[in-house]
Design an enzyme around this catalytic site. Structure first.
Site, PDB file in Angstrom:
ATOM      1  N   ASN A   7      49.721   5.684  13.362  1.00 20.81           N
ATOM      2  CA  ASN A   7      49.000   4.849  12.404  1.00 20.81           C
ATOM      3  C   ASN A   7      48.408   5.814  11.376  1.00 20.81           C
ATOM      4  O   ASN A   7      47.368   6.415  11.603  1.00 20.81           O
ATOM      5  CB  ASN A   7      47.922   4.066  13.158  1.00 20.81           C
ATOM      6  CG  ASN A   7      47.036   3.249  12.235  1.00 20.81           C
ATOM      7  OD1 ASN A   7      47.159   3.310  11.011  1.00 20.81           O
ATOM      8  ND2 ASN A   7      46.134   2.489  12.816  1.00 20.81           N
ATOM      9  N   ARG A  90      52.599   1.897  12.456  1.00 25.31           N
ATOM     10  CA  ARG A  90      51.862   0.797  11.866  1.00 25.31           C
ATOM     11  C   ARG A  90      52.079   0.877  10.359  1.00 25.31           C
ATOM     12  O   ARG A  90      51.831   1.915   9.735  1.00 25.31           O
ATOM     13  CB  ARG A  90      50.382   0.924  12.168  1.00 25.31           C
ATOM     14  CG  ARG A  90      49.618  -0.174  11.480  1.00 25.31           C
ATOM     15  CD  ARG A  90      48.150   0.033  11.595  1.00 25.31           C
ATOM     16  NE  ARG A  90      47.467  -1.076  10.968  1.00 25.31           N
ATOM     17  CZ  ARG A  90      46.322  -0.956  10.334  1.00 25.31           C
ATOM     18  NH1 ARG A  90      45.729   0.210  10.243  1.00 25.31           N
ATOM     19  NH2 ARG A  90      45.754  -2.003   9.803  1.00 25.31           N
ATOM     20  N   HIS A 179      45.682  -7.463   9.579  1.00 26.71           N
ATOM     21  CA  HIS A 179      45.299  -7.434  11.006  1.00 26.71           C
ATOM     22  C   HIS A 179      46.250  -8.286  11.854  1.00 26.71           C
ATOM     23  O   HIS A 179      45.888  -8.744  12.938  1.00 26.71           O
ATOM     24  CB  HIS A 179      43.880  -7.999  11.233  1.00 26.71           C
ATOM     25  CG  HIS A 179      42.756  -7.154  10.727  1.00 26.71           C
ATOM     26  ND1 HIS A 179      41.580  -7.704  10.261  1.00 26.71           N
ATOM     27  CD2 HIS A 179      42.599  -5.812  10.629  1.00 26.71           C
ATOM     28  CE1 HIS A 179      40.755  -6.737   9.884  1.00 26.71           C
ATOM     29  NE2 HIS A 179      41.355  -5.572  10.096  1.00 26.71           N
ATOM     30  N   ASN A 210      35.001  -3.032  11.109  1.00 24.22           N
ATOM     31  CA  ASN A 210      34.473  -2.731   9.781  1.00 24.22           C
ATOM     32  C   ASN A 210      35.029  -3.708   8.774  1.00 24.22           C
ATOM     33  O   ASN A 210      34.308  -4.331   8.015  1.00 24.22           O
ATOM     34  CB  ASN A 210      34.824  -1.301   9.398  1.00 24.22           C
ATOM     35  CG  ASN A 210      33.643  -0.409   9.599  1.00 24.22           C
ATOM     36  OD1 ASN A 210      32.506  -0.810   9.300  1.00 24.22           O
ATOM     37  ND2 ASN A 210      33.881   0.770  10.114  1.00 24.22           N
ATOM     38  N   GLY A 211      36.374  -3.827   8.790  1.00 19.57           N
ATOM     39  CA  GLY A 211      37.013  -4.931   8.081  1.00 19.57           C
ATOM     40  C   GLY A 211      37.028  -6.109   9.036  1.00 19.57           C
ATOM     41  O   GLY A 211      36.977  -5.916  10.248  1.00 19.57           O
ATOM     42  N   ARG A 240      32.937  -4.501   2.379  1.00 16.44           N
ATOM     43  CA  ARG A 240      33.671  -5.369   1.439  1.00 16.44           C
ATOM     44  C   ARG A 240      32.958  -6.705   1.286  1.00 16.44           C
ATOM     45  O   ARG A 240      32.419  -7.235   2.243  1.00 16.44           O
ATOM     46  CB  ARG A 240      35.096  -5.640   1.950  1.00 16.44           C
ATOM     47  CG  ARG A 240      35.950  -4.415   2.043  1.00 16.44           C
ATOM     48  CD  ARG A 240      37.402  -4.808   2.333  1.00 16.44           C
ATOM     49  NE  ARG A 240      38.137  -3.667   2.813  1.00 16.44           N
ATOM     50  CZ  ARG A 240      38.819  -3.632   3.953  1.00 16.44           C
ATOM     51  NH1 ARG A 240      38.891  -4.713   4.724  1.00 16.44           N
ATOM     52  NH2 ARG A 240      39.446  -2.545   4.331  1.00 16.44           N
ATOM     53  N   ASP A 282      27.134  -0.266   9.641  1.00 15.80           N
ATOM     54  CA  ASP A 282      27.372  -0.321  11.083  1.00 15.80           C
ATOM     55  C   ASP A 282      26.469  -1.396  11.682  1.00 15.80           C
ATOM     56  O   ASP A 282      25.252  -1.370  11.500  1.00 15.80           O
ATOM     57  CB  ASP A 282      27.072   1.051  11.704  1.00 15.80           C
ATOM     58  CG  ASP A 282      27.552   1.128  13.138  1.00 15.80           C
ATOM     59  OD1 ASP A 282      27.157   0.263  13.947  1.00 15.80           O
ATOM     60  OD2 ASP A 282      28.321   2.057  13.446  1.00 15.80           O
ATOM     61  N   GLU A 386      46.492  -3.178  19.592  1.00 12.64           N
ATOM     62  CA  GLU A 386      47.571  -3.166  18.606  1.00 12.64           C
ATOM     63  C   GLU A 386      48.661  -2.163  18.969  1.00 12.64           C
ATOM     64  O   GLU A 386      49.839  -2.392  18.720  1.00 12.64           O
ATOM     65  CB  GLU A 386      46.989  -2.838  17.213  1.00 12.64           C
ATOM     66  CG  GLU A 386      46.131  -3.974  16.674  1.00 12.64           C
ATOM     67  CD  GLU A 386      45.083  -3.530  15.673  1.00 12.64           C
ATOM     68  OE1 GLU A 386      44.082  -2.911  16.112  1.00 12.64           O
ATOM     69  OE2 GLU A 386      45.244  -3.766  14.475  1.00 12.64           O
TER      70      GLU A 386
HETATM   71  P1  ADP Z   1      37.585  -0.569  12.326  1.00 10.11           P
HETATM   72  O1  ADP Z   1      37.659  -1.783  11.471  1.00 10.11           O
HETATM   73  O2  ADP Z   1      37.064   0.629  11.613  1.00 10.11           O
HETATM   74  O3  ADP Z   1      38.785  -0.329  13.205  1.00 10.11           O
HETATM   75  P2  ADP Z   1      36.153  -1.239  14.784  1.00 10.11           P
HETATM   76  O4  ADP Z   1      36.981  -2.376  15.260  1.00 10.11           O
HETATM   77  O5  ADP Z   1      36.123   0.002  15.595  1.00 10.11           O
HETATM   78  O6  ADP Z   1      36.394  -0.903  13.275  1.00 10.11           O
HETATM   79  O7  ADP Z   1      34.632  -1.788  14.641  1.00 10.11           O
HETATM   80  C1  ADP Z   1      33.634  -1.023  14.043  1.00 10.11           C
HETATM   81  C2  ADP Z   1      32.354  -1.835  14.062  1.00 10.11           C
HETATM   82  O8  ADP Z   1      32.054  -2.197  15.411  1.00 10.11           O
HETATM   83  C3  ADP Z   1      31.156  -1.075  13.534  1.00 10.11           C
HETATM   84  O9  ADP Z   1      30.511  -1.807  12.502  1.00 10.11           O
HETATM   85  C4  ADP Z   1      30.244  -0.975  14.756  1.00 10.11           C
HETATM   86  O10 ADP Z   1      28.926  -1.106  14.421  1.00 10.11           O
HETATM   87  C5  ADP Z   1      30.658  -2.173  15.565  1.00 10.11           C
HETATM   88  N1  ADP Z   1      30.215  -2.025  16.953  1.00 10.11           N
HETATM   89  C6  ADP Z   1      30.649  -1.169  17.887  1.00 10.11           C
HETATM   90  N2  ADP Z   1      29.911  -1.288  19.011  1.00 10.11           N
HETATM   91  C7  ADP Z   1      28.962  -2.228  18.764  1.00 10.11           C
HETATM   92  C8  ADP Z   1      27.867  -2.802  19.508  1.00 10.11           C
HETATM   93  N3  ADP Z   1      27.627  -2.426  20.761  1.00 10.11           N
HETATM   94  N4  ADP Z   1      27.124  -3.758  18.917  1.00 10.11           N
HETATM   95  C9  ADP Z   1      27.361  -4.144  17.657  1.00 10.11           C
HETATM   96  N5  ADP Z   1      28.356  -3.645  16.904  1.00 10.11           N
HETATM   97  C10 ADP Z   1      29.148  -2.706  17.448  1.00 10.11           C
END
Ligand code: ADP
Length: 412
Positions: A7, A90, A179, A210-211, A240, A282, A386
């Site tokens: 990826n 990917r 996604h 994040n997304g 975003r 975050d 994925e």
């Molecule tokens: P990406 O889109 O970068 O692949 P991820 O699926 O890893 O992202 O998700 C990242 C998000 O998940 C971040 O905003 C992080 O704050 C959130 N996250 C991870 N653990 C927790 C938690 N325990 N509580 C709330 N949010 C969380």
């Protein structure tokens, strides 16, 4: 024999090695700071962590570093690169050309190059990864697995915008959705967890990282999704904006004399939760600050959850009802607060959460039904995978089974 998944982003290469005979991932890792002299690789093999540091000026160097890591140690996942049967990439944007994964040929590479106009940030690094793997693993078959493919089943009314139709014809302006690999995986797992045929299920799948994106999955097919022409549309995301009045950027560009590139950056990198709070994208930070009484962070959570809730309601309308809501990705798998708030107003649809189960569902690998016992609509937390879809699509294509009647994923 194993499958290597890659990826490739602009400055990172995520990878995994899947061994079908054992139905197990032997390693998962990432090379970060690709394009710099101080790149590093982190790999997890079971409980063990491996770290290598080396300059990786480009994707070829990064993939070479991956192959080196995979050859190291007693438990090397691929001591001899010939153990790699196939490579699955990917690929972000398959446009309208790819409704499923495909073997990489010269023609496919040319198509991906053409599609780079639609995904200027994503397709070029994907292509760099493909070229790197071709150079370093000559003769090994390679497969592209598209983020957009799962959503190609959307009806015309879901993917067209109410814009001059000529824009669709001339420029391919339509909803593509992203996604897709994750929405496919969790929707199929949802059928298994519910013990019901996928063909009869109306699901809303929510990939919130994040997304973030939502999909309406009817009978196993995506019939609507929240990301659109680009991943900017839809839900409120980390940085975003999600859906806004399209007149806003025009107005602000004029008032503040911003260029297209500057506005693009504002909408993609400076908006969403970061834009609202001025500090955080975050969710952990936002939830912690909100718990301390930070009004901006409370409001940000409210906006995020309102967008989720509205989307679930809209998709229930699109599908004529709802059997389950599925949460996945970083936030979906971990945040009890966001799940509860997103579902708060949906009692009228038959959604009732078991708050104790909801609180308990965080950070594990378990797939859980967190709906209250009598809830008409089930609520599932399903960790996405994925890489497994990429590995199994790749093997299926290389072995000529993919897309044949009776082809099923091991996780179905
Ligand atoms: P990406 O889109 O970068 O692949 P991820 O699926 O890893 O992202 O998700 C990242 C998000 O998940 C971040 O905003 C992080 O704050 C959130 N996250 C991870 N653990 C927790 C938690 N325990 N509580 C709330 N949010 C969380």
């Amino acid at each position: 024999m194993s499958v290597l998944t890659l990826n490739c982003g602009s400055s990172s290469v995520k990878y995994s090695v899947y061994e079908p005979a054992r139905r197990a991932f032997l390693a998962r890792g990432v090379v970060e700071r690709v394009g710099s002299a101080d790149a590093f690789l982190k790999e997890k093999r079971g409980e063990r962590e491996l770290r290598l540091e080396e300059a990786a000026p480009d994707h070829v160097a990064a993939v070479r570093l991956v192959l080196r890591a995979l050859g190291e140690g007693e438990d090397a996942p691929a001591r001899d690169p010939r153990a790699i049967r196939a490579v699955g990439h990917r690929a972000v944007h398959g446009g309208e050309r790819f409704a499923q994964s495909a073997l990489i040929t010269d023609e496919l590479v040319r198509t991906l190059e053409e599609l780079s106009v639609l995904a200027p940030l994503h397709n070029p690094p994907n292509l760099a990864g493909i070229r790197a793997a071709q150079a370093l693993l000559p003769g090994v078959p390679q497969v592209a697995v598209f983020d957009t493919a799962f959503h190609q089943s959307m009806p015309r009314a879901a993917y067209l915008y109410a814009l001059p139709l000529a824009w669709y014809e001339r420029h391919g302006i339509r909803r593509y959705g992203f996604h897709g690999t994750s929405h496919l995986y969790v929707s199929r797992r949802a059928a298994v967890v519910l013990g019901r045929p996928l063909a009869e299920l109306r699901l809303v799948t929510l990939h919130i990282g994040n997304g973030a994106s939502a999909a309406a999955v009817l009978g196993g097919r995506s019939v609507d999704t929240s990301m659109g022409f680009t991943p900017l549309e839809g839900l409120v995301m980390g940085t975003r904006s999600g859906s806004i009045d399209p007149a806003i950027p025009l107005y602000v560009m004029e008032r503040e004399q911003l260029s297209v590139a500057q506005m693009d950056k504002q909408l993609n990198k400076q908006s969403g939760l970061l834009g609202l709070t001025g500090r955080f994208n975050d969710r952990r930070d936002i939830e912690a600050a909100a718990a301390q009484g930070d009004e901006g962070c409370r409001l940000a959570i409210e906006l995020e959850c309102r967008a989720l809730s509205k989307t679930i309601g809209a998709y229930a309308a699109v599908m004529g009802g709802l059997d389950a809501v599925v949460f996945t990705a970083g936030v979906g798998e971990n945040s009890a607060l966001i799940r509860a708030r997103a579902l708060q107003g949906l009692g009228f649809l038959g959604v009732r959460l078991d708050e104790e189960k909801n609180q308990a569902a965080r950070g594990g690998k378990a797939e859980l039904d967190i709906a209250a016992p009598g809830s008409r609509v089930r609520v599932l937390v399903i960790p996405t995978n994925e890489e497994l879809v990429i590995a199994e699509d790749t093997l299926g294509i290389v072995e000529g089974r993919f897309g044949q009647p009776g082809f099923r994923y091991s996780f179905e």
